[in-house]
Design a protein around this motif. Structure first.
Motif, PDB file in Angstrom:
ATOM      1  N   MET A  75       0.842  -1.211   0.000  1.00  0.00           N
ATOM      2  CA  MET A  75       0.000   0.000   0.000  1.00  0.00           C
ATOM      3  C   MET A  75       0.874   1.256   0.000  1.00  0.00           C
ATOM      4  SD  MET A  75      -2.919   1.342  -0.188  1.00  0.00           S
ATOM      5  CE  MET A  75      -4.345   0.406   0.323  1.00  0.00           C
ATOM      6  N   MET A  76       1.980   1.208   0.719  1.00  0.00           N
ATOM      7  CA  MET A  76       2.908   2.360   0.713  1.00  0.00           C
ATOM      8  C   MET A  76       3.386   2.625  -0.715  1.00  0.00           C
ATOM      9  SD  MET A  76       5.414   1.610   3.914  1.00  0.00           S
ATOM     10  CE  MET A  76       4.973   1.715   5.611  1.00  0.00           C
ATOM     11  N   VAL A  77       3.768   1.566  -1.432  1.00  0.00           N
ATOM     12  CA  VAL A  77       4.247   1.710  -2.815  1.00  0.00           C
ATOM     13  C   VAL A  77       3.153   2.364  -3.663  1.00  0.00           C
ATOM     14  CG1 VAL A  77       4.899   0.417  -4.906  1.00  0.00           C
ATOM     15  CG2 VAL A  77       5.849  -0.231  -2.668  1.00  0.00           C
ATOM     16  N   ASP A  78       1.949   1.849  -3.509  1.00  0.00           N
ATOM     17  CA  ASP A  78       0.819   2.364  -4.286  1.00  0.00           C
ATOM     18  C   ASP A  78       0.616   3.865  -4.030  1.00  0.00           C
ATOM     19  OD1 ASP A  78      -1.864   1.424  -5.730  1.00  0.00           O
ATOM     20  OD2 ASP A  78      -2.377   2.918  -4.209  1.00  0.00           O
ATOM     21  N   VAL A  79       0.637   4.240  -2.766  1.00  0.00           N
ATOM     22  CA  VAL A  79       0.355   5.648  -2.428  1.00  0.00           C
ATOM     23  C   VAL A  79       1.533   6.546  -2.848  1.00  0.00           C
ATOM     24  CG1 VAL A  79      -0.260   7.260  -0.560  1.00  0.00           C
ATOM     25  CG2 VAL A  79      -1.182   4.943  -0.546  1.00  0.00           C
ATOM     26  N   ILE A  80       2.753   6.065  -2.651  1.00  0.00           N
ATOM     27  CA  ILE A  80       3.933   6.872  -3.042  1.00  0.00           C
ATOM     28  C   ILE A  80       3.852   7.191  -4.535  1.00  0.00           C
ATOM     29  CG2 ILE A  80       6.459   6.850  -3.381  1.00  0.00           C
ATOM     30  CD1 ILE A  80       6.532   4.840  -0.933  1.00  0.00           C
ATOM     31  N   LEU A  81       3.554   6.153  -5.335  1.00  0.00           N
ATOM     32  CA  LEU A  81       3.592   6.339  -6.787  1.00  0.00           C
ATOM     33  C   LEU A  81       2.358   7.084  -7.302  1.00  0.00           C
ATOM     34  CD1 LEU A  81       5.019   2.858  -7.858  1.00  0.00           C
ATOM     35  CD2 LEU A  81       6.269   5.016  -7.591  1.00  0.00           C
ATOM     36  N   ASN A  82       1.198   6.710  -6.798  1.00  0.00           N
ATOM     37  CA  ASN A  82      -0.029   7.300  -7.357  1.00  0.00           C
ATOM     38  C   ASN A  82      -0.368   8.674  -6.796  1.00  0.00           C
ATOM     39  OD1 ASN A  82      -0.805   5.284  -9.268  1.00  0.00           O
ATOM     40  ND2 ASN A  82      -1.120   3.944  -7.513  1.00  0.00           N
ATOM     41  N   HIS A  83       0.181   8.991  -5.629  1.00  0.00           N
ATOM     42  CA  HIS A  83      -0.088  10.327  -5.072  1.00  0.00           C
ATOM     43  C   HIS A  83       1.191  11.150  -5.004  1.00  0.00           C
ATOM     44  CE1 HIS A  83      -4.314   9.589  -4.029  1.00  0.00           C
ATOM     45  NE2 HIS A  83      -3.906   8.334  -3.907  1.00  0.00           N
ATOM     46  N   ASP A  84       2.229  10.650  -5.618  1.00  0.00           N
ATOM     47  CA  ASP A  84       3.486  11.376  -5.763  1.00  0.00           C
ATOM     48  C   ASP A  84       3.985  11.945  -4.421  1.00  0.00           C
ATOM     49  OD1 ASP A  84       5.597  12.287  -7.213  1.00  0.00           O
ATOM     50  OD2 ASP A  84       4.641  14.156  -7.834  1.00  0.00           O
ATOM     51  N   LEU A  85       4.061  11.068  -3.421  1.00  0.00           N
ATOM     52  CA  LEU A  85       4.463  11.527  -2.078  1.00  0.00           C
ATOM     53  C   LEU A  85       5.888  12.087  -2.085  1.00  0.00           C
ATOM     54  CD1 LEU A  85       3.166   8.838   0.472  1.00  0.00           C
ATOM     55  CD2 LEU A  85       1.998  10.842  -0.459  1.00  0.00           C
ATOM     56  N   ASP A  86       6.106  13.065  -1.216  1.00  0.00           N
ATOM     57  CA  ASP A  86       7.459  13.610  -1.024  1.00  0.00           C
ATOM     58  C   ASP A  86       8.215  12.824   0.031  1.00  0.00           C
ATOM     59  OD1 ASP A  86       7.372  15.912  -2.800  1.00  0.00           O
ATOM     60  OD2 ASP A  86       5.762  16.593  -1.479  1.00  0.00           O
ATOM     61  N   LEU A  87       7.482  12.288   1.006  1.00  0.00           N
ATOM     62  CA  LEU A  87       8.156  11.524   2.062  1.00  0.00           C
ATOM     63  C   LEU A  87       7.156  10.642   2.806  1.00  0.00           C
ATOM     64  CD1 LEU A  87       7.486  12.984   5.085  1.00  0.00           C
ATOM     65  CD2 LEU A  87       8.841  14.756   4.004  1.00  0.00           C
ATOM     66  N   LEU A  88       7.709   9.678   3.521  1.00  0.00           N
ATOM     67  CA  LEU A  88       6.913   8.813   4.396  1.00  0.00           C
ATOM     68  C   LEU A  88       7.345   9.067   5.831  1.00  0.00           C
ATOM     69  CD1 LEU A  88       6.955   5.111   3.064  1.00  0.00           C
ATOM     70  CD2 LEU A  88       4.943   6.556   3.379  1.00  0.00           C
ATOM     71  N   HIS A  89       6.392   9.288   6.707  1.00  0.00           N
ATOM     72  CA  HIS A  89       6.715   9.472   8.124  1.00  0.00           C
ATOM     73  C   HIS A  89       6.046   8.329   8.885  1.00  0.00           C
ATOM     74  CE1 HIS A  89       6.924  12.368  11.819  1.00  0.00           C
ATOM     75  NE2 HIS A  89       7.435  11.191  12.050  1.00  0.00           N
ATOM     76  N   VAL A  90       6.853   7.399   9.394  1.00  0.00           N
ATOM     77  CA  VAL A  90       6.275   6.241  10.066  1.00  0.00           C
ATOM     78  C   VAL A  90       6.416   6.372  11.585  1.00  0.00           C
ATOM     79  CG1 VAL A  90       6.717   4.792   8.051  1.00  0.00           C
ATOM     80  CG2 VAL A  90       8.324   4.724   9.948  1.00  0.00           C
ATOM     81  N   HIS A  91       5.333   6.039  12.273  1.00  0.00           N
ATOM     82  CA  HIS A  91       5.288   6.172  13.732  1.00  0.00           C
ATOM     83  C   HIS A  91       5.218   4.799  14.370  1.00  0.00           C
ATOM     84  CE1 HIS A  91       4.595  10.558  13.897  1.00  0.00           C
ATOM     85  NE2 HIS A  91       4.268  10.321  12.648  1.00  0.00           N
ATOM     86  N   TYR A  92       6.170   4.517  15.271  1.00  0.00           N
ATOM     87  CA  TYR A  92       6.313   3.229  15.958  1.00  0.00           C
ATOM     88  C   TYR A  92       7.070   2.300  15.004  1.00  0.00           C
ATOM     89  CZ  TYR A  92       5.077  -0.065  19.698  1.00  0.00           C
ATOM     90  OH  TYR A  92       5.103  -0.919  20.765  1.00  0.00           O
ATOM     91  N   ALA A  93       8.227   1.849  15.459  1.00  0.00           N
ATOM     92  CA  ALA A  93       9.151   1.134  14.571  1.00  0.00           C
ATOM     93  C   ALA A  93       8.592  -0.174  14.009  1.00  0.00           C
ATOM     94  CB  ALA A  93      10.469   0.882  15.302  1.00  0.00           C
ATOM     95  N   ILE A  94       7.826  -0.895  14.841  1.00  0.00           N
ATOM     96  CA  ILE A  94       7.400  -2.240  14.425  1.00  0.00           C
ATOM     97  C   ILE A  94       5.954  -2.239  13.949  1.00  0.00           C
ATOM     98  CG2 ILE A  94       7.173  -4.645  15.148  1.00  0.00           C
ATOM     99  CD1 ILE A  94       9.018  -3.955  17.482  1.00  0.00           C
ATOM    100  N   PRO A  95       5.605  -2.700  12.801  1.00  0.00           N
ATOM    101  CA  PRO A  95       6.476  -3.101  11.694  1.00  0.00           C
ATOM    102  C   PRO A  95       6.650  -1.969  10.682  1.00  0.00           C
ATOM    103  CG  PRO A  95       4.251  -3.768  11.170  1.00  0.00           C
ATOM    104  CD  PRO A  95       4.178  -2.944  12.445  1.00  0.00           C
ATOM    105  N   HIS A  96       6.369  -0.730  11.124  1.00  0.00           N
ATOM    106  CA  HIS A  96       6.263   0.351  10.143  1.00  0.00           C
ATOM    107  C   HIS A  96       7.597   0.716   9.505  1.00  0.00           C
ATOM    108  CE1 HIS A  96       2.473   1.428  12.643  1.00  0.00           C
ATOM    109  NE2 HIS A  96       2.241   0.466  11.795  1.00  0.00           N
ATOM    110  N   ALA A  97       8.692   0.692  10.308  1.00  0.00           N
ATOM    111  CA  ALA A  97       9.986   1.079   9.731  1.00  0.00           C
ATOM    112  C   ALA A  97      10.470   0.033   8.719  1.00  0.00           C
ATOM    113  CB  ALA A  97      11.014   1.282  10.839  1.00  0.00           C
ATOM    114  N   SER A  98      10.243  -1.250   9.030  1.00  0.00           N
ATOM    115  CA  SER A  98      10.714  -2.275   8.087  1.00  0.00           C
ATOM    116  C   SER A  98       9.834  -2.320   6.840  1.00  0.00           C
ATOM    117  CB  SER A  98      10.813  -3.646   8.761  1.00  0.00           C
ATOM    118  OG  SER A  98       9.676  -3.898   9.530  1.00  0.00           O
ATOM    119  N   ALA A  99       8.533  -2.090   6.995  1.00  0.00           N
ATOM    120  CA  ALA A  99       7.659  -2.030   5.806  1.00  0.00           C
ATOM    121  C   ALA A  99       8.072  -0.844   4.936  1.00  0.00           C
ATOM    122  CB  ALA A  99       6.201  -1.900   6.239  1.00  0.00           C
ATOM    123  N   ALA A 100       8.438   0.267   5.580  1.00  0.00           N
ATOM    124  CA  ALA A 100       8.858   1.462   4.822  1.00  0.00           C
ATOM    125  C   ALA A 100      10.160   1.177   4.066  1.00  0.00           C
ATOM    126  CB  ALA A 100       9.045   2.645   5.766  1.00  0.00           C
TER     127      ALA A 100
END
Ligand code: GMT
Length: 378
Positions: A75-100
């Motif tokens: 889903m991150m890939v989808d949103v980054i590409l389709n909404h042209d994100l500038d950055l991802l800010h993930v809160h709480y390391a598990i599992p958000h940092a590894s998914a990022a």
């Protein structure tokens, strides 16, 4: 800027903070894309700049454990590409940092770079993340983040102690929207809870072991022997059944009320006289900060990041873990002395103002601006 925010959607502190941050950024004109498995509980407003992308994890007979992290990264890939994100800010390391990290590698293959900011919140470092089941992945994905932030100096130090971190960790404290919490009490509500003008104590948490809710009951039991007082317990979690048994042993009527998970915390805090937070650990203690914004002094333990926010003898008092005797003595002294209580209320409020949303959100924006692409709007 176009910002992706990944968080837990629940009442936990990290989810609350991430959601309030996203709302504040949207108010300032940024496009904010929440990516999580449920509508975040504090995402209760309509704002044209806010998008919500729900992560669905399809079940399959083979999956005893549906792979949320894989679905999240996709889903991150989808949103980054389709909404042209500038950055991802993930809160709480598990599992958000590894998914990022995974999403970052996937979009890189497609010729797209995405900066990842990881905010460490507490138990992702001090409890779950340390477990050797997760530690290698947590260490790796924190180090692979472009920016690492922690919510207190204490959490920053704990992270360096427990993990081999090769990068600088920036400290950005939790924040509160002081204007929202600085509310007039609703008299009718206060009368229902405390008909004889008893003092009102409040505790709010996820009722996990780390919160030591049993100490809240012990403290309350001691205070009620000296002054008329009521206790409101906000939130829910695994320890609640045991705490209800304890509460019933102390009082059979409505002296102790379990009010469950509440969205309108400001209404409850508006009628409170004292907030109790006897946790075994708090990286910061967002619940205490929200209480202070509502002019409620805090009796807490002196662990983790709590001394960075609760000023002993000014905004409240702090004692050692489990020292319910000392915490109840402090509470009684304060509640008996109206003049002193007023001083503490004002000091608590002033301390909350230091951590007001308007002072802290620009610190995140400053970090984001390092990654603003040539064509992005700041
Ligand atoms: O313990 C909680 O309340 C949940 C947890 C979370 O990550 O959802 O809260 C942590 O993050 C909050 C926001 O940064 C901090 O204010 C809390 O102190 C922290 N909890 C612990 O460290 C136990």
């Amino acid at each position: 800027m176009r910002i992706g925010i990944v968080c837990y959607p629940t009442f936990g502190g990290s989810g609350v903070l991430a959601t309030e941050l996203g709302k504040a950024l949207a108010d300032k004109g940024h496009s904010v894309h929440f990516i999580t498995y449920q509508q975040p509980v504090r995402l209760n407003v309509f704002n044209a700049n806010i998008y919500y992308h729900e992560v669905r994890v399809p079940t399959y007979p083979l999956f005893d454990y549906p792979p949320y992290e894989v679905a999240l990264a996709s889903m991150m890939v989808d949103v980054i590409l389709n909404h042209d994100l500038d950055l991802l800010h993930v809160h709480y390391a598990i599992p958000h940092a590894s998914a990022a990290y995974m999403a970052k590698q996937i979009v890189r293959k497609r010729g797209r770079e995405i900066p990842v900011i990881t905010t460490l919140h507490g138990t992702d470092i001090t409890l779950v993340g340390r477990d050797k089941t997760y530690e290698p992945v947590v260490t790796f994905s924190i180090n692979e983040s472009d920016v690492i932030t922690a919510v207190s100096n204490n959490l920053r130090e704990e992270t360096y102690k427990s993990f081999h971190i090769e990068k600088e960790i920036d400290v950005i404290y939790n924040f509160v929207d002081v204007a929202r919490f600085n509310k007039k009490p609703i008299d009718a509500f206060r009368k229902v809870i405390a008909p004889n003008n008893e003092k009102i104590l409040v505790h709010a948490s996820n009722f996990r072991k780390v919160k030591r809710v049993q100490d809240v009951i012990e403290i309350y039991a001691r205070i009620r022997k000296k002054i008329p007082v009521k206790l409101l317990l906000v939130g829910d979690g695994p320890e609640r059944p045991a705490i209800e048994v304890m509460a019933r042993e102390i009082s059979k009527d409505d002296e102790i009320r379990f009010v469950g998970k509440q969205e309108q915390m400001e209404e409850i805090l508006a009628i409170a006289d004292l907030f109790l937070l006897p946790s075994e650990y708090e990286s910061f203690g967002l619940a205490a900060l929200e209480a202070m914004a509502a002019r409620v002094p805090v009796i807490s333990t002196n662990v983790g990041g709590l001394p960075e926010i609760n000023i002993h003898g000014k905004t409240g008092y702090m004692s050692a873990i489990g020292d319910v005797e000392s915490m109840s003595n402090y509470a009684v002294n304060l509640l008996k002395d109206e003049v002193l209580l007023e001083e503490f209320k004002e000091a608590a409020y002033q301390q909350a103002c230091v951590h007001d949303i308007h002072n802290i959100v620009p610190q995140y924006e400053k970090i984001y601006s390092r990654y603003c692409r040539m064509d992005c709007e700041e």
